[in-house]
Write a protein that holds these residues in place. Structure first.
Motif, PDB file in Angstrom:
ATOM      1  N   UNK A   6       0.573  -1.236  -0.066  1.00 24.76           N
ATOM      2  CA  UNK A   6      -0.233   0.147   0.066  1.00 24.76           C
ATOM      3  C   UNK A   6       0.856   1.440  -0.021  1.00 24.76           C
ATOM      4  N   UNK A   7       1.316   1.431   0.965  1.00 21.03           N
ATOM      5  CA  UNK A   7       2.415   2.304   0.743  1.00 21.03           C
ATOM      6  C   UNK A   7       3.187   2.354  -0.451  1.00 21.03           C
ATOM      7  N   UNK A   8       3.781   1.747  -1.379  1.00 21.22           N
ATOM      8  CA  UNK A   8       4.355   1.842  -2.512  1.00 21.22           C
ATOM      9  C   UNK A   8       3.299   2.769  -3.285  1.00 21.22           C
ATOM     10  N   UNK A   9       2.500   1.894  -3.593  1.00 24.44           N
ATOM     11  CA  UNK A   9       0.730   2.849  -4.119  1.00 24.44           C
ATOM     12  C   UNK A   9       0.497   3.968  -3.974  1.00 24.44           C
ATOM     13  N   UNK A  10       1.235   4.432  -2.914  1.00 23.73           N
ATOM     14  CA  UNK A  10       0.754   5.541  -2.325  1.00 23.73           C
ATOM     15  C   UNK A  10       1.667   6.962  -2.405  1.00 23.73           C
ATOM     16  N   UNK A  13       1.334   7.611  -6.271  1.00 23.73           N
ATOM     17  CA  UNK A  13       0.237   8.751  -6.435  1.00 23.73           C
ATOM     18  C   UNK A  13       1.203   9.769  -6.035  1.00 23.73           C
ATOM     19  N   UNK A  14       1.910  10.510  -5.682  1.00 22.63           N
ATOM     20  CA  UNK A  14       1.969  11.335  -4.673  1.00 22.63           C
ATOM     21  C   UNK A  14       2.367  12.236  -6.239  1.00 22.63           C
ATOM     22  N   UNK A  15       3.138  11.973  -7.168  1.00 20.71           N
ATOM     23  CA  UNK A  15       3.684  12.372  -8.240  1.00 20.71           C
ATOM     24  C   UNK A  15       2.360  12.842  -9.300  1.00 20.71           C
ATOM     25  N   UNK A  16       2.773  14.555  -9.525  1.00 18.32           N
ATOM     26  CA  UNK A  16       1.872  14.875 -10.119  1.00 18.32           C
ATOM     27  C   UNK A  16       2.176  15.587 -11.960  1.00 18.32           C
ATOM     28  N   UNK A  17       3.111  14.512 -12.262  1.00 17.12           N
ATOM     29  CA  UNK A  17       3.742  15.006 -13.683  1.00 17.12           C
ATOM     30  C   UNK A  17       2.597  14.938 -14.533  1.00 17.12           C
ATOM     31  N   UNK A  18       2.838  15.729 -15.965  1.00 10.13           N
ATOM     32  CA  UNK A  18       1.369  14.532 -17.473  1.00 10.13           C
ATOM     33  C   UNK A  18       1.772  13.596 -17.338  1.00 10.13           C
ATOM     34  N   UNK A 253       7.876   0.370  -7.034  1.00 10.57           N
ATOM     35  CA  UNK A 253       8.287   1.591  -6.109  1.00 10.57           C
ATOM     36  C   UNK A 253       8.076   2.709  -6.915  1.00 10.57           C
ATOM     37  N   UNK A 254       8.042   2.075  -8.284  1.00 10.08           N
ATOM     38  CA  UNK A 254       7.520   2.512 -10.301  1.00 10.08           C
ATOM     39  C   UNK A 254       6.263   2.813 -10.451  1.00 10.08           C
ATOM     40  N   UNK A 255       5.519   0.869 -10.289  1.00  9.76           N
ATOM     41  CA  UNK A 255       4.945   1.075 -11.467  1.00  9.76           C
ATOM     42  C   UNK A 255       3.925  -0.529 -11.377  1.00  9.76           C
ATOM     43  N   UNK A 256       2.628  -0.362 -10.787  1.00 12.58           N
ATOM     44  CA  UNK A 256       2.024  -2.312 -11.017  1.00 12.58           C
ATOM     45  C   UNK A 256       2.305  -2.587 -12.673  1.00 12.58           C
ATOM     46  N   UNK A 257       1.952  -3.588 -12.702  1.00 16.35           N
ATOM     47  CA  UNK A 257       2.022  -4.641 -13.535  1.00 16.35           C
ATOM     48  C   UNK A 257       1.136  -4.024 -15.006  1.00 16.35           C
ATOM     49  N   UNK A 258       0.671  -4.212 -14.771  1.00  8.77           N
ATOM     50  CA  UNK A 258      -0.628  -2.851 -15.931  1.00  8.77           C
ATOM     51  C   UNK A 258      -0.200  -2.013 -16.110  1.00  8.77           C
TER      52      UNK A 258
END
Length: 330
Positions: A6-10, A13-18, A253-258
């Motif tokens: 969950x922490x990795x997902x949170x 989500x903190x990044x706000x780039x395009x 820390x960068x993305x889930x597989x999808x």
């Protein structure tokens, strides 16, 4: 572990780039996670044998794209074909190598029995009119390490030994395999009968891991079919026992597989899985499909994503995907 997930997902989500910036950064992170491998400035190739089969010819070649390493590959060409053809790289996973997807037993004799989970899919592809190359993936079959074969002649793979030692060097087995696959692409796209603008890739199980990463890194791969792999990390390799070769340090820390598979958008992508697959469960497949649909729709390419959850287990179907691939490469 649930809290860390969950922490990795949170954190992600903190990044706000395009969306475009996010995709560029994710591609860079994926590449970095693989580790660096030296590639030969020139691909060395030798033709070893050629055989006429029913409806196609099968040529065995030896390639070397990374200094100190060589590997075999089969090239399957439709009989009587003329002119430039669509080309497909067929990538196997765990098993005894390229022979397993090219209609042969481990000793190179013809497999006349009922096909196994690979369903001789390279043969299916060539019979659909595509020129196919099926390279031997390092760590399986003839490409197991001598130390593993010495300990156990029936050792299923060298994934553990290779993965752990490469990790100590800041590299990954996926990185090595992908680099060899990209070298295979260099060789294959230069063949006289291959149309370099119409190249696709098909992977099954661990072969799909190699396939999607290779396609993400090289846009010469126009269409991709991922079989027996599309899922979420949480529902597959983090929930069910899997080979160590599936794991990539820090990738969550960068993305889930999808989202990682979504790096292929807006290019055509087909996702295939059995509804009773025990190691890449249907529920995770359906989650991945939903997220990928959102990704493709954001890129105005919703019609370029297709999926098939077929009645079956961890196996290749191809009942829809192989015709689809031929159409996308037409």
């Amino acid at each position: 572990m649930e809290q860390l997930y969950r922490q990795a997902g949170e954190w992600r989500e903190q990044h706000s780039e395009s969306a475009a910036q996010r995709k560029e950064q994710l591609l860079h992170s994926l590449k970095d996670s693989l580790g660096e491998f030296e590639r030969s400035s020139q691909i060395h190739s030798v033709v070893l044998e050629e055989k006429a089969c029913e409806g196609y010819t099968r040529t065995r070649v030896e390639l070397s794209v990374i200094p100190g390493l060589s590997f075999g590959a089969y090239i399957l060409k439709p009989a009587g074909a003329r002119g430039k053809l669509p080309g497909v790289i067929a990538v196997h996973g765990h098993g005894y190598g390229s022979r397993q997807i090219c209609g042969m037993l481990a000793d190179g004799t013809e497999d006349t029995g009922k096909p196994d989970i690979y369903n001789h899919f390279a043969v299916q592809l060539v019979r659909n009119g595509m020129l196919v190359i099926a390279p031997d993936v390092i760590g399986f079959g003839e490409r197991r390490m001598e130390a593993d074969v010495a300990e156990d002649p029936n050792a299923p793979s060298s994934c553990y030994r290779m993965s752990t030692q490469l990790l100590m060097l800041g590299k990954t087995l996926t990185g090595l395999r992908v680099n060899e696959m990209l070298g295979t692409l260099d060789y294959f796209s230069g063949l006289e009968q291959v149309d370099p603008g119409r190249i696709g890739i098909v992977g099954f199980s661990g072969g799909s891991l190699i396939a999607y990463v290779a396609a993400a890194l090289d846009e010469r791969i126009r269409s991709s079919v991922l079989i027996g792999f599309p899922n979420t990390f949480k529902d597959s390799i983090m929930a069910v026992h899997h080979c160590i070769c599936n794991f990539m340090p820090g990738i969550l820390m960068h993305a889930e597989l999808p989202e990682l598979m979504g790096l292929l958008a807006p290019r055509p992508l087909f996702l295939e899985s059995g509804d009773r697959d025990p190691i890449f469960p249907a529920a995770g497949f359906e989650k991945a499909v939903r997220e990928l649909k959102s990704i493709y729709e954001r890129e105005n390419a919703g019609d370029q994503l297709t999926c098939d959850l077929f009645p079956g287990a961890h196996e290749v179907s191809g009942r829809v995907s192989f015709d689809w691939l031929m159409r996308t490469l037409a």
